[in-house]
Design an enzyme around this catalytic site. Structure first.
Site, PDB file in Angstrom:
ATOM      1  N   HIS A 267     -10.085  -4.819  -2.802  1.00  0.00           N
ATOM      2  CA  HIS A 267      -9.246  -5.752  -2.574  1.00  0.00           C
ATOM      3  C   HIS A 267      -9.022  -5.713  -0.968  1.00  0.00           C
ATOM      4  O   HIS A 267      -9.586  -5.216  -0.435  1.00  0.00           O
ATOM      5  CB  HIS A 267      -7.767  -4.232  -2.944  1.00  0.00           C
ATOM      6  CG  HIS A 267      -8.614  -2.943  -2.051  1.00  0.00           C
ATOM      7  ND1 HIS A 267      -9.403  -2.318  -3.243  1.00  0.00           N
ATOM      8  CD2 HIS A 267      -8.714  -2.407  -1.162  1.00  0.00           C
ATOM      9  CE1 HIS A 267      -9.933  -1.254  -2.426  1.00  0.00           C
ATOM     10  NE2 HIS A 267      -9.597  -0.736  -1.581  1.00  0.00           N
ATOM     11  N   LEU A 268      -8.098  -6.713  -0.819  1.00  0.00           N
ATOM     12  CA  LEU A 268      -7.873  -7.077   0.166  1.00  0.00           C
ATOM     13  C   LEU A 268      -6.147  -6.418   0.965  1.00  0.00           C
ATOM     14  O   LEU A 268      -5.440  -6.629   0.699  1.00  0.00           O
ATOM     15  CB  LEU A 268      -7.609  -9.083   0.322  1.00  0.00           C
ATOM     16  CG  LEU A 268      -7.620  -9.246   1.905  1.00  0.00           C
ATOM     17  CD1 LEU A 268      -8.505  -9.520   2.292  1.00  0.00           C
ATOM     18  CD2 LEU A 268      -7.424 -11.133   1.311  1.00  0.00           C
ATOM     19  N   HIS A 269      -6.981  -5.203   1.996  1.00  0.00           N
ATOM     20  CA  HIS A 269      -6.026  -4.992   3.220  1.00  0.00           C
ATOM     21  C   HIS A 269      -5.195  -7.203   4.128  1.00  0.00           C
ATOM     22  O   HIS A 269      -5.618  -7.209   4.716  1.00  0.00           O
ATOM     23  CB  HIS A 269      -6.158  -4.390   3.864  1.00  0.00           C
ATOM     24  CG  HIS A 269      -6.451  -2.597   3.126  1.00  0.00           C
ATOM     25  ND1 HIS A 269      -6.198  -1.479   3.111  1.00  0.00           N
ATOM     26  CD2 HIS A 269      -7.555  -2.710   2.654  1.00  0.00           C
ATOM     27  CE1 HIS A 269      -6.472  -0.793   2.217  1.00  0.00           C
ATOM     28  NE2 HIS A 269      -7.758  -1.494   2.035  1.00  0.00           N
TER      29      HIS A 269
ATOM     30  N   ASP B 279       0.779  -0.925   0.239  1.00  0.00           N
ATOM     31  CA  ASP B 279       0.082  -0.257   0.259  1.00  0.00           C
ATOM     32  C   ASP B 279       1.005   1.086   0.285  1.00  0.00           C
ATOM     33  O   ASP B 279       2.342   1.228   0.640  1.00  0.00           O
ATOM     34  CB  ASP B 279      -0.123   0.016   1.334  1.00  0.00           C
ATOM     35  CG  ASP B 279      -1.889   0.627   1.298  1.00  0.00           C
ATOM     36  OD1 ASP B 279      -3.238   0.525   0.782  1.00  0.00           O
ATOM     37  OD2 ASP B 279      -1.855   2.193   1.610  1.00  0.00           O
TER      38      ASP B 279
ATOM     39  N   GLY C 241     -16.046   2.638   3.837  1.00  0.00           N
ATOM     40  CA  GLY C 241     -14.733   3.352   3.149  1.00  0.00           C
ATOM     41  C   GLY C 241     -13.837   2.923   2.054  1.00  0.00           C
ATOM     42  O   GLY C 241     -12.866   3.265   2.039  1.00  0.00           O
ATOM     43  N   GLN C 242     -14.462   1.944   0.881  1.00  0.00           N
ATOM     44  CA  GLN C 242     -13.911   1.445   0.140  1.00  0.00           C
ATOM     45  C   GLN C 242     -13.507   2.763  -0.401  1.00  0.00           C
ATOM     46  O   GLN C 242     -14.471   4.100  -1.040  1.00  0.00           O
ATOM     47  CB  GLN C 242     -15.092   0.689  -0.853  1.00  0.00           C
ATOM     48  CG  GLN C 242     -13.983   0.439  -2.038  1.00  0.00           C
ATOM     49  CD  GLN C 242     -15.048  -1.132  -2.745  1.00  0.00           C
ATOM     50  OE1 GLN C 242     -16.231  -1.324  -2.062  1.00  0.00           O
ATOM     51  NE2 GLN C 242     -14.400  -1.490  -3.571  1.00  0.00           N
TER      52      GLN C 242
END
Ligand code: 5GP
Length: 116
Positions: A100-102, A30, A93-94
């Site tokens: 996507h996976l954090h 990120d 909050g996207q």
């Protein structure tokens, strides 16, 4: 759906610190990490979100979790643990409309989920 920055990263049109890639999946650091380990794992297929994914996307969405597991093992954070986070839509909050996976870890992480 509109083109996102993640599709440009998939096509290598903009740089990213890629930690894993195969035919279906890309994982990269990120750009604004909120934990010592902060990696985004995405399907190359431009699936907008969990809310809009097709049933047929279940395999590739499942695979992003396997990739997260493997990266966590490689980075030696598996034993201590980590968080996996998927934001969905506005209230979730996207910010980037590409599923996507954090993968978040490398430290004990606080809980900060509350209404704004
Ligand atoms: P969301 O809020 O949609 O769950 O997360 C989007 C994430 O993408 C954020 O953590 C943000 O820092 C990250 N991000 C946005 N643009 C870029 C970019 O161009 N490169 C990288 N590596 N990460 C990005």
């Amino acid at each position: 759906m509109a083109e996102t920055v993640f599709q440009k990263i998939i096509r290598k049109e903009i740089p990213a610190d890629i930690v894993y890639e195969d035919g279906d999946i890309l994982a990269f650091k990120d750009i604004h990490p909120i934990a010592p380990v902060h990696i985004l794992i995405i399907p190359k297929k431009p699936i907008e979100s969990i809310a809009t994914m097709d049933d047929a996307d279940a395999l590739v969405v499942g695979k992003i979790f396997l990739v997260a597991r493997n990266i966590a093992r490689d980075l030696k954070i598996s034993e201590k643990g980590y968080k996996l986070l998927i934001r969905v839509g506005k209230d979730g909050g996207q910010e980037v409309a590409h599923l996507h996976l954090h993968l978040l870890g490398g430290a004990r992480l606080s809980e900060n989920i509350h209404p704004v």
